[in-house]
Scaffold this motif. Structure first.
Motif, PDB file in Angstrom:
ATOM      1  N   THR A  32       8.427   4.343   9.156  1.00  0.00           N
ATOM      2  CA  THR A  32       7.513   4.224   8.018  1.00  0.00           C
ATOM      3  C   THR A  32       6.095   4.616   8.403  1.00  0.00           C
ATOM      4  O   THR A  32       5.365   5.233   7.619  1.00  0.00           O
ATOM      5  N   LYS A  33       5.698   4.299   9.625  1.00  0.00           N
ATOM      6  CA  LYS A  33       4.351   4.639  10.097  1.00  0.00           C
ATOM      7  C   LYS A  33       4.174   6.133  10.319  1.00  0.00           C
ATOM      8  O   LYS A  33       3.101   6.691  10.025  1.00  0.00           O
ATOM      9  N   HIS A  34       5.210   6.815  10.818  1.00  0.00           N
ATOM     10  CA  HIS A  34       5.004   8.165  11.335  1.00  0.00           C
ATOM     11  C   HIS A  34       5.727   9.285  10.583  1.00  0.00           C
ATOM     12  O   HIS A  34       5.340  10.451  10.722  1.00  0.00           O
ATOM     13  N   HIS A  35       6.736   8.964   9.813  1.00  0.00           N
ATOM     14  CA  HIS A  35       7.519  10.029   9.181  1.00  0.00           C
ATOM     15  C   HIS A  35       6.688  10.746   8.115  1.00  0.00           C
ATOM     16  O   HIS A  35       6.033  10.101   7.292  1.00  0.00           O
ATOM     17  N   PRO A  36       6.694  12.079   8.099  1.00  0.00           N
ATOM     18  CA  PRO A  36       5.897  12.812   7.106  1.00  0.00           C
ATOM     19  C   PRO A  36       6.322  12.546   5.669  1.00  0.00           C
ATOM     20  O   PRO A  36       5.517  12.722   4.739  1.00  0.00           O
ATOM     21  N   ALA A  37       7.558  12.135   5.452  1.00  0.00           N
ATOM     22  CA  ALA A  37       8.025  11.867   4.096  1.00  0.00           C
ATOM     23  C   ALA A  37       7.794  10.419   3.661  1.00  0.00           C
ATOM     24  O   ALA A  37       8.106  10.055   2.523  1.00  0.00           O
ATOM     25  N   SER A  38       7.241   9.595   4.536  1.00  0.00           N
ATOM     26  CA  SER A  38       6.998   8.196   4.196  1.00  0.00           C
ATOM     27  C   SER A  38       5.959   8.074   3.087  1.00  0.00           C
ATOM     28  O   SER A  38       4.907   8.722   3.123  1.00  0.00           O
ATOM     29  N   ALA A  39       6.250   7.225   2.117  1.00  0.00           N
ATOM     30  CA  ALA A  39       5.315   7.008   1.011  1.00  0.00           C
ATOM     31  C   ALA A  39       4.226   6.010   1.365  1.00  0.00           C
ATOM     32  O   ALA A  39       3.296   5.801   0.576  1.00  0.00           O
ATOM     33  N   PHE A  40       4.310   5.410   2.564  1.00  0.00           N
ATOM     34  CA  PHE A  40       3.435   4.296   2.877  1.00  0.00           C
ATOM     35  C   PHE A  40       2.456   4.555   4.018  1.00  0.00           C
ATOM     36  O   PHE A  40       1.781   3.621   4.464  1.00  0.00           O
ATOM     37  N   ASN A  41       2.359   5.773   4.505  1.00  0.00           N
ATOM     38  CA  ASN A  41       1.428   6.062   5.598  1.00  0.00           C
ATOM     39  C   ASN A  41       0.298   6.991   5.170  1.00  0.00           C
ATOM     40  O   ASN A  41      -0.354   7.604   6.012  1.00  0.00           O
ATOM     41  N   LYS A  42       0.075   7.092   3.859  1.00  0.00           N
ATOM     42  CA  LYS A  42      -0.929   8.028   3.353  1.00  0.00           C
ATOM     43  C   LYS A  42      -2.026   7.369   2.516  1.00  0.00           C
ATOM     44  O   LYS A  42      -3.203   7.572   2.767  1.00  0.00           O
ATOM     45  N   LYS A  43      -1.632   6.581   1.530  1.00  0.00           N
ATOM     46  CA  LYS A  43      -2.604   5.968   0.623  1.00  0.00           C
ATOM     47  C   LYS A  43      -2.276   4.490   0.436  1.00  0.00           C
ATOM     48  O   LYS A  43      -1.121   4.092   0.518  1.00  0.00           O
ATOM     49  N   PRO A  44      -3.291   3.669   0.153  1.00  0.00           N
ATOM     50  CA  PRO A  44      -3.045   2.231   0.001  1.00  0.00           C
ATOM     51  C   PRO A  44      -2.258   1.903  -1.259  1.00  0.00           C
ATOM     52  O   PRO A  44      -2.440   2.518  -2.317  1.00  0.00           O
ATOM     53  N   LEU A  45      -1.403   0.923  -1.133  1.00  0.00           N
ATOM     54  CA  LEU A  45      -0.631   0.399  -2.259  1.00  0.00           C
ATOM     55  C   LEU A  45      -0.480  -1.101  -2.063  1.00  0.00           C
ATOM     56  O   LEU A  45       0.023  -1.553  -1.027  1.00  0.00           O
ATOM     57  N   VAL A  46      -0.929  -1.859  -3.042  1.00  0.00           N
ATOM     58  CA  VAL A  46      -0.800  -3.320  -3.004  1.00  0.00           C
ATOM     59  C   VAL A  46      -0.291  -3.752  -4.375  1.00  0.00           C
ATOM     60  O   VAL A  46      -0.907  -3.416  -5.392  1.00  0.00           O
ATOM     61  N   THR A  47       0.803  -4.479  -4.418  1.00  0.00           N
ATOM     62  CA  THR A  47       1.336  -4.906  -5.711  1.00  0.00           C
ATOM     63  C   THR A  47       2.031  -6.253  -5.585  1.00  0.00           C
ATOM     64  O   THR A  47       2.529  -6.605  -4.524  1.00  0.00           O
ATOM     65  N   ARG A  48       2.027  -6.988  -6.662  1.00  0.00           N
ATOM     66  CA  ARG A  48       2.764  -8.250  -6.732  1.00  0.00           C
ATOM     67  C   ARG A  48       3.089  -8.534  -8.189  1.00  0.00           C
ATOM     68  O   ARG A  48       2.447  -7.999  -9.109  1.00  0.00           O
ATOM     69  N   LEU A  49       4.088  -9.369  -8.391  1.00  0.00           N
ATOM     70  CA  LEU A  49       4.405  -9.794  -9.740  1.00  0.00           C
ATOM     71  C   LEU A  49       3.456 -10.910 -10.163  1.00  0.00           C
ATOM     72  O   LEU A  49       2.916 -11.635  -9.332  1.00  0.00           O
ATOM     73  N   THR A  50       3.266 -11.034 -11.465  1.00  0.00           N
ATOM     74  CA  THR A  50       2.453 -12.107 -12.034  1.00  0.00           C
ATOM     75  C   THR A  50       3.304 -12.838 -13.070  1.00  0.00           C
ATOM     76  O   THR A  50       4.432 -12.438 -13.368  1.00  0.00           O
ATOM     77  N   SER A  51       2.757 -13.890 -13.640  1.00  0.00           N
ATOM     78  CA  SER A  51       3.506 -14.659 -14.630  1.00  0.00           C
ATOM     79  C   SER A  51       3.749 -13.860 -15.905  1.00  0.00           C
ATOM     80  O   SER A  51       4.655 -14.192 -16.685  1.00  0.00           O
ATOM     81  N   GLN A  52       2.962 -12.798 -16.113  1.00  0.00           N
ATOM     82  CA  GLN A  52       3.098 -12.004 -17.336  1.00  0.00           C
ATOM     83  C   GLN A  52       3.466 -10.546 -17.087  1.00  0.00           C
ATOM     84  O   GLN A  52       3.534  -9.761 -18.025  1.00  0.00           O
ATOM     85  N   GLY A  53       3.701 -10.189 -15.842  1.00  0.00           N
ATOM     86  CA  GLY A  53       4.044  -8.803 -15.551  1.00  0.00           C
ATOM     87  C   GLY A  53       3.831  -8.476 -14.091  1.00  0.00           C
ATOM     88  O   GLY A  53       4.486  -9.025 -13.209  1.00  0.00           O
ATOM     89  N   SER A  54       2.872  -7.591 -13.819  1.00  0.00           N
ATOM     90  CA  SER A  54       2.598  -7.195 -12.445  1.00  0.00           C
ATOM     91  C   SER A  54       1.178  -6.665 -12.339  1.00  0.00           C
ATOM     92  O   SER A  54       0.524  -6.372 -13.351  1.00  0.00           O
TER      93      SER A  54
END
Length: 264
Positions: free
Chosen positions: A200-222
């Motif tokens: 995940t750290k090094h693969h060129p096709a990884s979606a997680f080594n390029k730009k920040p992404l932070v997400t969680r569910l909430t009581s009404q959605g996400s």
């Protein structure tokens, strides 16, 4: 093994001395999805550590950060194990809707397989906003939770013998392929997940080594934070606000209670 039981309960807001039964798992999964963000900030900031019981506990519980699938499901696995459940970790390959193909990073998704009263169930608290907030039986039966419908069907593929499918409330009109997984490839030591982290750290096709992404569910959605926007889903309504380099850290603290992060 590090004792995560009481600390994990405090982290997700579950009563410290209440027994964890199979019937309580939807509540556990619901609380976990709201308390533990799915995020890749340690990868972008170069702060990753070897995956171990101690490091997972320090990062997710003591430092109140989140993580990716192999971290979030690993800490939940340890918690369930210490509460008497028969569980193992399994590997999956995510299906890419835009590319209409399996991810080139291959087996980099971790989830949990639970055995209960002669049946097998999939548990997953590390699949971004696509979380089944209850155990999903490996029978093809559809389960329903606050955020959508989920099922696991038996189907052989190059990456396993089952496929997890998702139909999110407000977002999907039809079933979407989530990932394929192999019940025969079982993991009982979280250190075996380090290869996932390295890919995940090094693969060129990884979606997680390029730009920040932070997400969680909430009581009404996400709620989802990227380097350029903050998006809230409230009962099917999308509310999107621009984010700059100056406001990223503020949003990270306000909406996810994380004080260390990276923006690329």
């Amino acid at each position: 093994m590090v004792n995560v039981n009481l600390a994990f309960r405090r982290r997700i807001g579950f009563p410290e001395h209440e027994p964890i039964t199979f019937a309580k798992l939807p509540d556990i999964l619901y609380r976990t999805a709201q308390a533990l963000p799915f995020e890749n900030l340690s990868i972008l900031s170069g702060r990753t550590k070897e995956i171990s019981d101690q490091n997972l506990t320090q990062k997710i519980i003591q430092q109140k950060e989140g993580g990716l699938c192999y971290e979030l499901n690993a800490i939940l696995y340890l918690f369930l194990l210490q509460n008497g459940f028969k569980v193992v970790l399994i590997c999956g390959v995510v299906y890419s809707e835009p590319e209409q193909d399996w991810s080139r990073t291959e087996r980099t998704h971790a989830a949990i397989l639970l055995f209960h009263q002669g049946k097998e169930y999939l548990l997953d608290t590390g699949f971004g906003g696509n979380l089944p907030l209850m155990p999903v039986p490996l029978t093809g039966e559809t389960v329903f939770s606050d955020n959508g419908e989920f099922k696991v069907k038996q189907e052989n593929s190059p990456y396993g013998n089952y496929i997890f499918e998702v139909k999110l409330k407000y977002k999907h009109e039809h079933w979407k392929t989530g990932y394929a997984f192999d019940t025969k490839h079982q993991i009982t030591n979280v250190s075996d997940l380090n290869s996932m982290q390295e890919t995940t750290k090094h693969h060129p096709a990884s979606a997680f080594n390029k730009k920040p992404l932070v997400t969680r569910l909430t009581s009404q959605g996400s709620i989802t934070l990227t380097g350029s926007s903050l998006t809230e889903w409230v009962k099917g309504i999308e509310i999107k606000k621009p984010i700059t380099e100056d406001t990223f850290q503020e949003a990270l603290k306000t909406y996810f209670n994380i004080e260390t992060g990276a923006q690329n």
